[in-house]
Design a protein around this motif. Structure first.
Motif, short mmCIF file in Angstrom:
data_model
loop_
_atom_site.label_atom_id
_atom_site.label_comp_id
_atom_site.label_asym_id
_atom_site.label_seq_id
_atom_site.Cartn_x
_atom_site.Cartn_y
_atom_site.Cartn_z
N PHE A 314 0.97 -1.35 0.08
CA PHE A 314 0.07 0.28 -0.16
C PHE A 314 0.51 1.63 0.40
CE2 PHE A 314 -2.33 -3.34 1.72
CZ PHE A 314 -3.40 -3.58 1.26
N ASP A 315 0.44 2.58 -0.91
CA ASP A 315 1.21 3.78 -0.28
C ASP A 315 0.76 4.68 -0.06
OD1 ASP A 315 -1.25 4.94 -1.49
OD2 ASP A 315 -0.69 5.48 -3.11
N ARG A 316 0.07 4.04 1.44
CA ARG A 316 -0.75 4.56 2.50
C ARG A 316 -1.14 3.98 3.81
NH1 ARG A 316 -4.86 7.19 -0.73
NH2 ARG A 316 -3.61 6.76 -2.29
N PRO A 317 -1.58 4.95 4.91
CA PRO A 317 -1.52 3.86 6.32
C PRO A 317 -3.28 3.45 5.35
CG PRO A 317 -0.91 5.75 6.91
CD PRO A 317 -0.65 5.73 5.58
N VAL A 347 -3.52 -0.59 12.83
CA VAL A 347 -3.25 0.20 11.57
C VAL A 347 -2.00 0.08 11.13
CG1 VAL A 347 -2.82 3.55 10.38
CG2 VAL A 347 -4.96 2.82 12.51
N LEU A 348 -1.51 0.22 10.08
CA LEU A 348 0.45 -0.87 9.54
C LEU A 348 0.76 0.58 8.44
CD1 LEU A 348 -0.78 -3.33 10.47
CD2 LEU A 348 0.00 -4.04 8.34
N ALA A 349 1.47 1.08 9.05
CA ALA A 349 2.44 2.55 7.45
C ALA A 349 3.19 2.17 6.68
CB ALA A 349 3.08 2.61 8.84
N PRO A 350 3.29 2.47 5.92
CA PRO A 350 3.85 2.02 4.52
C PRO A 350 4.62 1.70 4.30
CG PRO A 350 2.82 4.40 3.61
CD PRO A 350 2.57 3.35 5.32
N GLU A 351 5.52 1.13 3.60
CA GLU A 351 6.66 1.25 2.77
C GLU A 351 8.19 -0.06 4.28
OE1 GLU A 351 9.43 5.21 2.08
OE2 GLU A 351 7.77 5.81 3.01
N GLY A 352 6.62 -0.69 4.62
CA GLY A 352 7.17 -1.79 5.14
C GLY A 352 7.78 -1.08 6.66
#
Length: 432
Positions: A314-317, A347-352
């Motif tokens: 994903f590119d956003r949370p 809530v998971l943040a993007p970029e791993g």
């Protein structure tokens, strides 16, 4: 009283002769001209001193300055399009306050343990400066957001006689003639506040004695935890989305300079300001991981590699909703459409980056909550005060918690949360 100008306000004083109080971070000389790299706590920029423009004494004084010398400086602010900051100071005079040799954190490469041992001095460097400025923006943006949403700040105690999620990962201390624990969460007390004031948020340090050495764990960290009376889970998710969009937008608006210091691409953060976060069911997340070849079954909790994989899609949370009851705490409300799951979400943040927030609708029925406490093996006597919230005036209510350092790590694209707090506390570190 002399008025001193801050480096960050240079744009307001172009062409003016000003006074500043500064520290020296580095210098280089080219014969009759010296370039002094200066900081004052608000920003960094360059001071230029030409031999022909100052007295011999002033030039020699500048020549003898060591790293982290402190001094008053007088000069004219000019635009400098070659520098990232955009301005520099043409120095005409300076007055030394302190000038000692041997500052240990030099401009060469140092190992992380060395830097952490000298954290009290490392904080003066550009990278931690930028991170702490962004931390400050996120703190202020958080308070501003919840005040605009009609919340009040509510302070939970740090010394607790019980624990929201059991006592296995708590720091124990003796409290006169009884046992006490350092708080792992202000949530239970936050629920007290919600039933007294409607909407509250707690924001402060918390402690967890997890034997973990991952890049996402500290033993002392900050949590921000809102609790909302009369609010169901879907409404809470809407609030969480608005919140993350707002605070990210504030960093993009106020911290371009700091993001540039960190080499953080602001365009990677911009999608978050648009909202539209995906709400991914736990079961669908398990299916995604299985299709990616990971060995995980329904009912398993996600490990850091699992969260990192999902967060890279994903590119956003985004939200993962409706986790199994077996892997979440007792106080959550069961999902009426599937009682094997709770009405909860992470809530998971993007970029791993993985999990940065987690919350749920809270169980509001006295008998149901009492049964869930017993199923969890917790003492009804210890939690009697918490059950009182369901005995008297109970209403539907929801809440969530944000790991402040995890959000900072994602926003700043840090490799480890230890950089996101001024003085990190980990399993192996309690100094300085």
């Amino acid at each position: 009283m002399t008025e001193y100008v801050a480096i960050k306000d240079s744009a307001k004083h172009v062409g003016e002769t000003v006074k500043m109080h500064v520290w020296l971070t580095d210098k280089r000389s080219s014969g009759k001209i010296m370039f002094l790299q200066l900081r004052d706590g608000s920003a960094f920029f360059q001071g230029v001193i030409r031999k022909e423009d100052v007295s011999e004494e002033t030039f020699q004084t500048a020549k003898g300055l060591h790293q982290e010398a402190s001094f008053y400086v007088t000069g004219t602010i000019n635009e400098d399009k070659r520098s990232k900051f955009g301005y520099e100071l043409q120095i005409s005079d300076l007055e030394v306050v302190s000038n000692r040799e041997g500052f240990p954190v030099t401009n060469k490469e140092h190992g992380i343990d060395f830097l952490l041992d000298h954290r009290h001095l490392w904080l003066r460097s550009r990278r931690p400066f930028a991170i702490m400025q962004i931390r400050n923006t996120l703190f202020k943006a958080t308070v501003d957001f919840f005040e605009k949403e009609g919340f009040i700040k509510f302070d939970a105690p740090l010394l607790m006689h019980t624990a929201p999620e059991g006592t296995t990962e708590l720091f124990h201390t003796e409290y006169f003639e009884t046992d006490a624990y350092l708080s792992q969460s202000g949530q239970l007390y936050g629920e007290v506040g919600a039933e007294a004031f409607g909407k509250i948020f707690t924001f402060g340090p918390t402690f967890r004695a997890e034997a973990s050495k991952t890049r996402r764990h500290l033993t002392e960290f900050w949590m921000m935890e809102p609790e909302m009376a009369w609010m169901h889970q879907d409404e809470s998710l809407d609030l969480q989305e608005r919140f993350l969009a707002y605070i990210t937008g504030q960093v993009l608006e106020k911290n371009q300079y700091e993001l540039e210091i960190l080499g953080r691409d602001p365009e990677k953060l911009r999608p978050t300001t648009e909202g539209n976060f995906v709400r991914l069911d736990y079961g669908e997340a398990i299916k995604m991981l299985q299709e990616a070849g990971r060995e995980i079954q329904w009912g398993d909790d996600f490990g850091a590699p699992d969260e990192a994989y999902l967060a890279n899609q994903f590119d956003r949370p985004f939200f993962i909703v409706n986790y199994p009851t077996a892997i979440k705490p007792f106080y959550m409300k069961k999902n009426p459409e599937n009682p094997k799951t709770y009405l909860c979400a992470d809530v998971l943040a993007p970029e791993g980056y993985g999990e940065i927030m987690g919350g749920s609708e809270r169980e509001s029925d006295y008998e149901v909550l009492k049964a869930q406490l017993e199923e969890a093996g917790l003492s009804l006597e210890t939690y009697n005060w918490y059950l009182d919230l369901r005995r008297y005036g109970s209403v539907p209510h929801s809440g969530f918690g944000m790991g402040f350092e995890r959000v900072i790590a994602w926003i700043c694209k840090l490799d480890h949360v230890r950089e996101a707090i001024p003085f990190p506390r980990m399993m192996t570190r309690i100094e300085p």
